[in-house]
Scaffold this motif. Structure first.
Motif, PDB file in Angstrom:
ATOM      1  N   TYR A  19     -10.777 -32.894 -21.559  1.00 10.89           N
ATOM      2  CA  TYR A  19      -9.515 -32.173 -21.797  1.00 10.89           C
ATOM      3  C   TYR A  19      -9.755 -30.662 -21.712  1.00 10.89           C
ATOM      4  O   TYR A  19      -9.044 -29.930 -21.021  1.00 10.89           O
ATOM      5  CB  TYR A  19      -8.994 -32.545 -23.190  1.00 10.89           C
ATOM      6  N   ASP A  21     -12.251 -29.164 -20.336  1.00  9.43           N
ATOM      7  CA  ASP A  21     -12.669 -28.859 -18.968  1.00  9.43           C
ATOM      8  C   ASP A  21     -11.428 -28.637 -18.098  1.00  9.43           C
ATOM      9  O   ASP A  21     -11.374 -27.707 -17.283  1.00  9.43           O
ATOM     10  CB  ASP A  21     -13.510 -30.033 -18.443  1.00  9.43           C
ATOM     11  N   PHE A  22     -10.423 -29.482 -18.325  1.00  6.45           N
ATOM     12  CA  PHE A  22      -9.161 -29.294 -17.598  1.00  6.45           C
ATOM     13  C   PHE A  22      -8.546 -27.937 -17.943  1.00  6.45           C
ATOM     14  O   PHE A  22      -8.119 -27.188 -17.066  1.00  6.45           O
ATOM     15  CB  PHE A  22      -8.164 -30.412 -17.934  1.00  6.45           C
ATOM     16  N   PHE A  26      -7.549 -25.071 -15.457  1.00  4.73           N
ATOM     17  CA  PHE A  26      -6.139 -24.685 -15.358  1.00  4.73           C
ATOM     18  C   PHE A  26      -5.974 -23.192 -15.634  1.00  4.73           C
ATOM     19  O   PHE A  26      -5.200 -22.497 -14.972  1.00  4.73           O
ATOM     20  CB  PHE A  26      -5.322 -25.513 -16.360  1.00  4.73           C
ATOM     21  N   LEU A  78       3.234 -20.900 -18.971  1.00  4.43           N
ATOM     22  CA  LEU A  78       1.946 -21.550 -18.673  1.00  4.43           C
ATOM     23  C   LEU A  78       0.786 -20.832 -19.367  1.00  4.43           C
ATOM     24  O   LEU A  78      -0.156 -21.483 -19.835  1.00  4.43           O
ATOM     25  CB  LEU A  78       1.721 -21.596 -17.153  1.00  4.43           C
ATOM     26  N   THR A  81       0.875 -21.944 -22.883  1.00  2.00           N
ATOM     27  CA  THR A  81       0.562 -23.371 -22.992  1.00  2.00           C
ATOM     28  C   THR A  81      -0.937 -23.632 -22.894  1.00  2.00           C
ATOM     29  O   THR A  81      -1.494 -24.399 -23.689  1.00  2.00           O
ATOM     30  CB  THR A  81       1.314 -24.160 -21.900  1.00  2.00           C
TER      31      THR A  81
ATOM     32  N   ARG B  33       5.540 -27.942 -20.618  1.00  2.00           N
ATOM     33  CA  ARG B  33       4.367 -28.251 -21.445  1.00  2.00           C
ATOM     34  C   ARG B  33       3.934 -29.706 -21.237  1.00  2.00           C
ATOM     35  O   ARG B  33       2.751 -30.006 -21.186  1.00  2.00           O
ATOM     36  CB  ARG B  33       4.680 -28.007 -22.927  1.00  2.00           C
ATOM     37  N   ALA B  40      -3.542 -32.828 -17.817  1.00  2.00           N
ATOM     38  CA  ALA B  40      -4.808 -32.868 -18.560  1.00  2.00           C
ATOM     39  C   ALA B  40      -5.227 -34.309 -18.826  1.00  2.00           C
ATOM     40  O   ALA B  40      -6.388 -34.691 -18.670  1.00  2.00           O
ATOM     41  CB  ALA B  40      -4.673 -32.101 -19.878  1.00  2.00           C
ATOM     42  N   TRP B  43      -6.524 -35.972 -15.761  1.00  2.00           N
ATOM     43  CA  TRP B  43      -7.881 -35.526 -15.440  1.00  2.00           C
ATOM     44  C   TRP B  43      -8.911 -36.226 -16.337  1.00  2.00           C
ATOM     45  O   TRP B  43      -9.968 -36.645 -15.874  1.00  2.00           O
ATOM     46  CB  TRP B  43      -8.017 -34.010 -15.572  1.00  2.00           C
ATOM     47  N   ILE B  44      -8.565 -36.368 -17.634  1.00  3.64           N
ATOM     48  CA  ILE B  44      -9.492 -37.061 -18.542  1.00  3.64           C
ATOM     49  C   ILE B  44      -9.805 -38.452 -17.999  1.00  3.64           C
ATOM     50  O   ILE B  44     -10.959 -38.874 -17.935  1.00  3.64           O
ATOM     51  CB  ILE B  44      -8.880 -37.182 -19.960  1.00  3.64           C
TER      52      ILE B  44
END
Lengths: 356, 102
Positions: A19, A21-22, A26, A78, A81, B33, B40, B43-44
């Protein structure tokens, strides 16, 4: 050859790491060339400036224009967020192992090398009661603040802070005093002590002290240094009132702390640095670039960061004249050089000042 | 843009409150959001699947067909449901942040 110990706290689950890492990826995407908000919005701002026939007066005018653009509003959404996601995931992951993480700090508190000096009677001044960067509990109210900060800044620096890379690089660039004498070094607002350990490695015979108001940060700093085998003292003290003797330090260092101080404390801190740095010693500062060097988009980003990313004092810092404040307090400043960094509009400047 | 802000005792820029609205409509903010949150989560899963498939293939312990025909037992099914609840909470917790009035 033994491997360098991993000082980044372990997350509870592989999914937490994925998570974050994302979020890191991002963040890179929206701050960099992926979404390309910076260049696109800056172009629009410059075009509008040309149309109006005069430069943008103040950031309020820029803000009003950016908020009239759907792209500007989405950029804000964003940006906020990704920061909220980071803290959400980190807090959940650490919360589920709170007892173990605190026990780990307990184990290291009295262990060497180095030592930890916490002040049981320490009083936090009101100005530090801010959730900087939206970190839950701010820098000191959660016993896990240091762990949150460590992983949080790993994500924030997008690959430059996986293993103290940025701190090592910046510490390496600090000039030694002209006479070459470096016996004592003070790291102001050292947080988790990454610059402190970098200084100890650069000057292995010097006595290095890191100070901060946050006990949770200092505990993580000490654990980290002890794990790495670096003999550093971490003490809970105010940077504007350190309590150290006059002229005690050969190098005094401040990494990205000034933009988190109200103007009054900026002045007090520079005065205190002048007091504790010996004549001929160096006061090295890395912090945000001043407003006058910024593009319209960067000025907007600074406003957004102040208001929406828990940086209430950063605009005043960017508007102030650090060269003049340093000079007024007995420092001679070498030309402030820009340390460019892609993305983020948080370009850093360094001030390498000599105590005269 | 939400105008709820807090001022520090030492001045500076007023800080935005907990749930600023950037997109004029809080539902739009929540939607964005949720999209990012979903990305996310995707991706996990992808990271884990790539990890698993690589390990399984390298070790020669499992065929792709066995994965396709897998049926969870009761305990596994319960665990999956718990995971599903966490997944849904992660993505849709944003709905609670939409104020009833604007």
């Amino acid at each position: 050859m033994s491997a360098v110990p991993e000082t980044l706290p372990a997350l509870a689950e592989r999914a937490d790491a994925a998570y974050l890492d994302f979020v890191e990826g991002f963040r890179e995407y929206i701050l960099g060339k992926g979404a390309d908000f910076e260049d696109r919005l800056n172009t629009v701002l410059l075009t509008e400036q040309a149309r109006r026939g005069q430069p943008w007066d103040d950031v309020e005018q820029i803000r009003e224009y950016v908020h009239s653009l759907p792209l500007g509003r989405l950029r804000d959404r964003l940006s906020r967020t990704q920061q909220e996601m980071k803290w959400f995931a980190l807090r959940r992951s650490f919360e589920s192992q709170r007892a173990e993480l605190l026990a780990e700090l307990d184990r290291y508190d009295a262990r060497g090398p180095g030592r930890l000096e916490l002040d049981p009677n320490f009083v936090h001044p009101p100005y530090v009661n801010v959730h900087f960067h939206l970190q839950p509990g701010g820098y000191y109210k959660d016993a896990l603040s240091g762990y949150l900060y460590h992983y949080g800044t790993k994500v924030f620096f997008r690959g430059d802070n996986d293993h103290d890379e940025l701190h090592a690089k910046l510490v390496a660039r600090v000039p030694a005093p002209a006479d070459g004498r470096v016996e004592r070094i003070l790291d102001l607002a050292c947080s988790i002590g990454q610059s402190s350990t970098a200084f100890r490695r650069r000057f292995p015979s010097a006595e290095v002290t890191g100070i901060d108001y946050s006990a949770p940060m200092l505990r993580v700093a000490h654990r980290r240094a002890a794990m790495l085998g670096d003999d550093v003292t971490f003490a809970q003290r105010l940077i504007e009132k350190t309590g150290y003797a006059d002229g005690q330090f050969d190098i005094t260092f401040a990494f990205i702390v000034f933009h988190e101080l109200p103007l009054r404390i900026i002045h007090e801190t520079v005065r205190e640095a002048a007091r504790v740095t010996r004549r001929g010693g160096i006061f090295a500062i890395y912090d945000f670039t001043g407003t006058r060097d910024k593009s319209p988009y960067q000025r907007y980003h600074r406003w957004f960061d102040a208001r929406h990313n828990g940086e209430p004092y950063s605009q005043d810092f960017c508007d102030c004249d650090m060269n003049a404040i340093l000079a007024d307090n007995g420092f001679e400043v070498a030309a402030a050089a820009l340390g460019q960094r892609s993305g983020g509009a948080g370009y850093m400047t360094n001030w390498f000042a000599t105590r005269v | 843009m939400s105008e709820i802000t807090q001022q520090t005792p030492e001045g500076g820029t007023p800080i935005a409150g907990e749930n600023p609205v950037y997109l004029k409509d809080p539902v739009l903010d929540a939607t964005v959001r949720m999209v990012v949150e979903l990305a996310a989560q995707v991706w996990i899963e992808r990271e884990r699947r790539i990890t698993l498939e690589s390990l399984l293939e390298a070790q020669g312990t499992l065929s792709r067909a066995a994965i396709e025909s897998f049926k969870p037992d009761a305990a596994q099914a319960a665990a999956l449901k718990r995971e599903r609840a966490r997944f849904i909470e992660d993505v849709f917790k944003e709905l609670r942040r939409i104020p009833p009035t604007v």
